[in-house]
Scaffold this motif. Structure first.
Motif, PDB file in Angstrom:
ATOM      1  N   PRO A 199       0.683  -1.169   0.209  1.00 13.25           N
ATOM      2  CA  PRO A 199       0.171  -0.283  -0.041  1.00 13.25           C
ATOM      3  C   PRO A 199       0.758   1.385   0.127  1.00 13.25           C
ATOM      4  CG  PRO A 199      -0.103  -1.116   2.261  1.00 13.25           C
ATOM      5  CD  PRO A 199       0.727  -1.948   1.229  1.00 13.25           C
ATOM      6  N   SER A 200       0.501   2.260  -0.750  1.00  9.28           N
ATOM      7  CA  SER A 200       0.957   3.385  -0.909  1.00  9.28           C
ATOM      8  C   SER A 200       0.423   4.437   0.383  1.00  9.28           C
ATOM      9  CB  SER A 200       0.731   4.241  -1.970  1.00  9.28           C
ATOM     10  OG  SER A 200       1.471   3.607  -3.328  1.00  9.28           O
ATOM     11  N   LYS A 201       1.117   5.551   0.588  1.00 13.49           N
ATOM     12  CA  LYS A 201       0.457   6.604   1.324  1.00 13.49           C
ATOM     13  C   LYS A 201      -0.368   7.697   0.603  1.00 13.49           C
ATOM     14  CE  LYS A 201       3.911   5.836   4.908  1.00 13.49           C
ATOM     15  NZ  LYS A 201       4.932   6.318   5.391  1.00 13.49           N
ATOM     16  N   LEU A 202      -1.388   8.034   1.040  1.00 12.56           N
ATOM     17  CA  LEU A 202      -1.982   8.999   0.071  1.00 12.56           C
ATOM     18  C   LEU A 202      -2.181  10.465   0.978  1.00 12.56           C
ATOM     19  CD1 LEU A 202      -5.078   7.016  -0.889  1.00 12.56           C
ATOM     20  CD2 LEU A 202      -2.770   7.142  -1.957  1.00 12.56           C
ATOM     21  N   SER A 233     -16.692  26.829 -14.472  1.00  9.13           N
ATOM     22  CA  SER A 233     -17.384  25.708 -14.576  1.00  9.13           C
ATOM     23  C   SER A 233     -16.384  24.416 -14.668  1.00  9.13           C
ATOM     24  CB  SER A 233     -18.115  25.648 -15.894  1.00  9.13           C
ATOM     25  OG  SER A 233     -17.348  25.745 -17.081  1.00  9.13           O
ATOM     26  N   TYR A 234     -15.180  24.586 -14.394  1.00  4.66           N
ATOM     27  CA  TYR A 234     -14.117  23.564 -14.388  1.00  4.66           C
ATOM     28  C   TYR A 234     -13.883  22.850 -12.934  1.00  4.66           C
ATOM     29  CZ  TYR A 234      -9.743  21.037 -15.110  1.00  4.66           C
ATOM     30  OH  TYR A 234      -8.784  20.072 -15.189  1.00  4.66           O
ATOM     31  N   HIS A 235     -13.865  21.781 -12.842  1.00  3.45           N
ATOM     32  CA  HIS A 235     -13.658  21.268 -11.453  1.00  3.45           C
ATOM     33  C   HIS A 235     -12.622  19.936 -11.552  1.00  3.45           C
ATOM     34  CE1 HIS A 235     -17.475  23.403 -10.647  1.00  3.45           C
ATOM     35  NE2 HIS A 235     -17.939  22.802 -11.743  1.00  3.45           N
ATOM     36  N   MET A 236     -11.890  20.100 -10.476  1.00  6.27           N
ATOM     37  CA  MET A 236     -11.062  18.927 -10.429  1.00  6.27           C
ATOM     38  C   MET A 236     -10.575  18.551  -8.930  1.00  6.27           C
ATOM     39  SD  MET A 236      -6.962  19.501 -11.264  1.00  6.27           S
ATOM     40  CE  MET A 236      -6.258  18.545 -12.496  1.00  6.27           C
ATOM     41  N   MET A 237     -10.364  17.218  -8.924  1.00  5.73           N
ATOM     42  CA  MET A 237      -9.850  16.510  -7.518  1.00  5.73           C
ATOM     43  C   MET A 237      -8.509  15.898  -7.874  1.00  5.73           C
ATOM     44  SD  MET A 237     -13.084  15.516  -5.617  1.00  5.73           S
ATOM     45  CE  MET A 237     -13.519  13.825  -6.798  1.00  5.73           C
ATOM     46  N   VAL A 238      -7.711  15.746  -7.048  1.00  7.25           N
ATOM     47  CA  VAL A 238      -6.320  14.962  -7.239  1.00  7.25           C
ATOM     48  C   VAL A 238      -5.968  14.333  -5.929  1.00  7.25           C
ATOM     49  CG1 VAL A 238      -3.905  15.659  -7.540  1.00  7.25           C
ATOM     50  CG2 VAL A 238      -5.666  17.308  -8.423  1.00  7.25           C
ATOM     51  N   ILE A 239      -5.443  13.208  -6.315  1.00  8.73           N
ATOM     52  CA  ILE A 239      -5.043  12.130  -5.248  1.00  8.73           C
ATOM     53  C   ILE A 239      -3.704  11.786  -5.532  1.00  8.73           C
ATOM     54  CG2 ILE A 239      -5.431  10.058  -3.915  1.00  8.73           C
ATOM     55  CD1 ILE A 239      -8.337  10.245  -4.770  1.00  8.73           C
ATOM     56  N   VAL A 240      -2.817  11.907  -4.682  1.00 11.94           N
ATOM     57  CA  VAL A 240      -1.234  11.782  -4.635  1.00 11.94           C
ATOM     58  C   VAL A 240      -0.798  10.731  -3.654  1.00 11.94           C
ATOM     59  CG1 VAL A 240      -0.853  13.924  -5.815  1.00 11.94           C
ATOM     60  CG2 VAL A 240      -0.731  13.773  -3.583  1.00 11.94           C
ATOM     61  N   ALA A 241      -0.013   9.896  -4.525  1.00 15.38           N
ATOM     62  CA  ALA A 241       0.571   8.638  -3.637  1.00 15.38           C
ATOM     63  C   ALA A 241       2.099   8.821  -3.577  1.00 15.38           C
ATOM     64  CB  ALA A 241       0.079   7.308  -4.059  1.00 15.38           C
ATOM     65  N   GLU A 242       2.420   8.027  -2.150  1.00 18.96           N
ATOM     66  CA  GLU A 242       3.840   8.118  -1.831  1.00 18.96           C
ATOM     67  C   GLU A 242       4.254   6.738  -1.803  1.00 18.96           C
ATOM     68  OE1 GLU A 242       7.836   8.562  -1.375  1.00 18.96           O
ATOM     69  OE2 GLU A 242       6.709  10.205  -2.009  1.00 18.96           O
ATOM     70  N   ASN A 243       5.464   6.029  -2.169  1.00 23.68           N
ATOM     71  CA  ASN A 243       5.603   4.880  -1.945  1.00 23.68           C
ATOM     72  C   ASN A 243       7.144   4.629  -0.986  1.00 23.68           C
ATOM     73  OD1 ASN A 243       8.208   5.398  -3.264  1.00 23.68           O
ATOM     74  ND2 ASN A 243       7.335   4.653  -5.189  1.00 23.68           N
ATOM     75  N   GLY A 244       7.406   5.749  -0.327  1.00 25.26           N
ATOM     76  CA  GLY A 244       8.430   5.890   0.826  1.00 25.26           C
ATOM     77  C   GLY A 244       9.849   5.990   0.390  1.00 25.26           C
ATOM     78  N   ASP A 279      11.086   8.574  -0.951  1.00 22.35           N
ATOM     79  CA  ASP A 279      11.296  10.032  -0.737  1.00 22.35           C
ATOM     80  C   ASP A 279       9.791  10.438  -0.004  1.00 22.35           C
ATOM     81  OD1 ASP A 279       9.422  10.284  -2.920  1.00 22.35           O
ATOM     82  OD2 ASP A 279      11.182  10.567  -4.403  1.00 22.35           O
ATOM     83  N   THR A 280       9.848  11.674   0.031  1.00 23.91           N
ATOM     84  CA  THR A 280       8.481  12.331   0.723  1.00 23.91           C
ATOM     85  C   THR A 280       7.909  13.333  -0.192  1.00 23.91           C
ATOM     86  OG1 THR A 280       9.701  13.943   1.432  1.00 23.91           O
ATOM     87  CG2 THR A 280       9.318  12.138   2.805  1.00 23.91           C
ATOM     88  N   ASP A 281       7.939  13.117  -1.792  1.00 29.07           N
ATOM     89  CA  ASP A 281       7.493  14.485  -2.621  1.00 29.07           C
ATOM     90  C   ASP A 281       6.002  13.927  -3.058  1.00 29.07           C
ATOM     91  OD1 ASP A 281       7.763  11.953  -4.150  1.00 29.07           O
ATOM     92  OD2 ASP A 281       9.247  12.881  -5.457  1.00 29.07           O
ATOM     93  N   TYR A 282       5.179  12.746  -2.525  1.00 25.37           N
ATOM     94  CA  TYR A 282       3.942  12.579  -3.010  1.00 25.37           C
ATOM     95  C   TYR A 282       3.688  12.724  -4.492  1.00 25.37           C
ATOM     96  CZ  TYR A 282       2.431  11.301   1.962  1.00 25.37           C
ATOM     97  OH  TYR A 282       2.338  10.661   3.096  1.00 25.37           O
ATOM     98  N   ASN A 283       4.357  12.300  -5.363  1.00 22.23           N
ATOM     99  CA  ASN A 283       3.878  12.475  -6.722  1.00 22.23           C
ATOM    100  C   ASN A 283       4.297  11.162  -7.575  1.00 22.23           C
ATOM    101  OD1 ASN A 283       6.683  12.126  -6.993  1.00 22.23           O
ATOM    102  ND2 ASN A 283       6.842  13.888  -8.178  1.00 22.23           N
ATOM    103  N   ASP A 284       4.491  10.021  -6.716  1.00 24.26           N
ATOM    104  CA  ASP A 284       4.656   8.510  -7.307  1.00 24.26           C
ATOM    105  C   ASP A 284       3.820   8.190  -7.958  1.00 24.26           C
ATOM    106  OD1 ASP A 284       7.182   8.637  -6.138  1.00 24.26           O
ATOM    107  OD2 ASP A 284       6.210   7.845  -4.300  1.00 24.26           O
TER     108      ASP A 284
END
Length: 129
Positions: A88-91, A101-112, A114-119
């Motif tokens: 499991p990744s960290k989110l 009228s534009y909408h966006m959601m983002v989820i980022v994951a880190e595999n450990g 480093d700590t940049d949360y862009n894996d």
């Protein structure tokens, strides 16, 4: 019925509610040498997507979905370690962001490594009706 977009993140899973009837772009990117996997499913059996890949600034998924009333989505993020077993990744998450009228959601994951949360990056975007 609540037709607003929202999400909750617990461990390596995100529960996502999207407005019904809009076309949602699902884009998944990687920024890691380790294999990343993201699965997206809904609770009614209409959406079952899995994206796997590696690399820097690599798009591994680009699809569209159209949520129906009552659908709830689950995204699960994992990566392979040196043993080849998915873990499991960290989110972290953000949004929904509303720009006109534009909408966006983002989820980022880190595999450990480093700590940049862009894996792994999951972007969900749509235009309001």
């Amino acid at each position: 019925m609540n037709d607003k977009a929202y999400m909750t993140v617990t461990d390596n899973k995100a529960e996502i509610h999207l407005p019904a009837g809009v076309t949602v772009k699902v884009k998944v990117k990687t920024n890691s040498q380790l294999t990343q996997k993201m699965t997206l499913k809904d609770n009614i059996g209409r959406v079952d997507l899995e994206f796997t890949g590696t690399g820097e600034q690599n798009t591994i998924g680009d699809k569209t979905i159209t949520p129906v009333p009552g659908s709830l989505f689950t995204a699960v993020f994992e990566y392979t370690g040196p043993d080849g077993v998915f873990k499991p990744s960290k989110l972290n998450s953000g949004g929904p962001y509303d720009i006109g009228s534009y909408h966006m959601m983002v989820i980022v994951a880190e595999n450990g490594d480093d700590t940049d949360y862009n894996d792994t990056i999951l972007e969900l975007s749509w235009y309001a009706k």
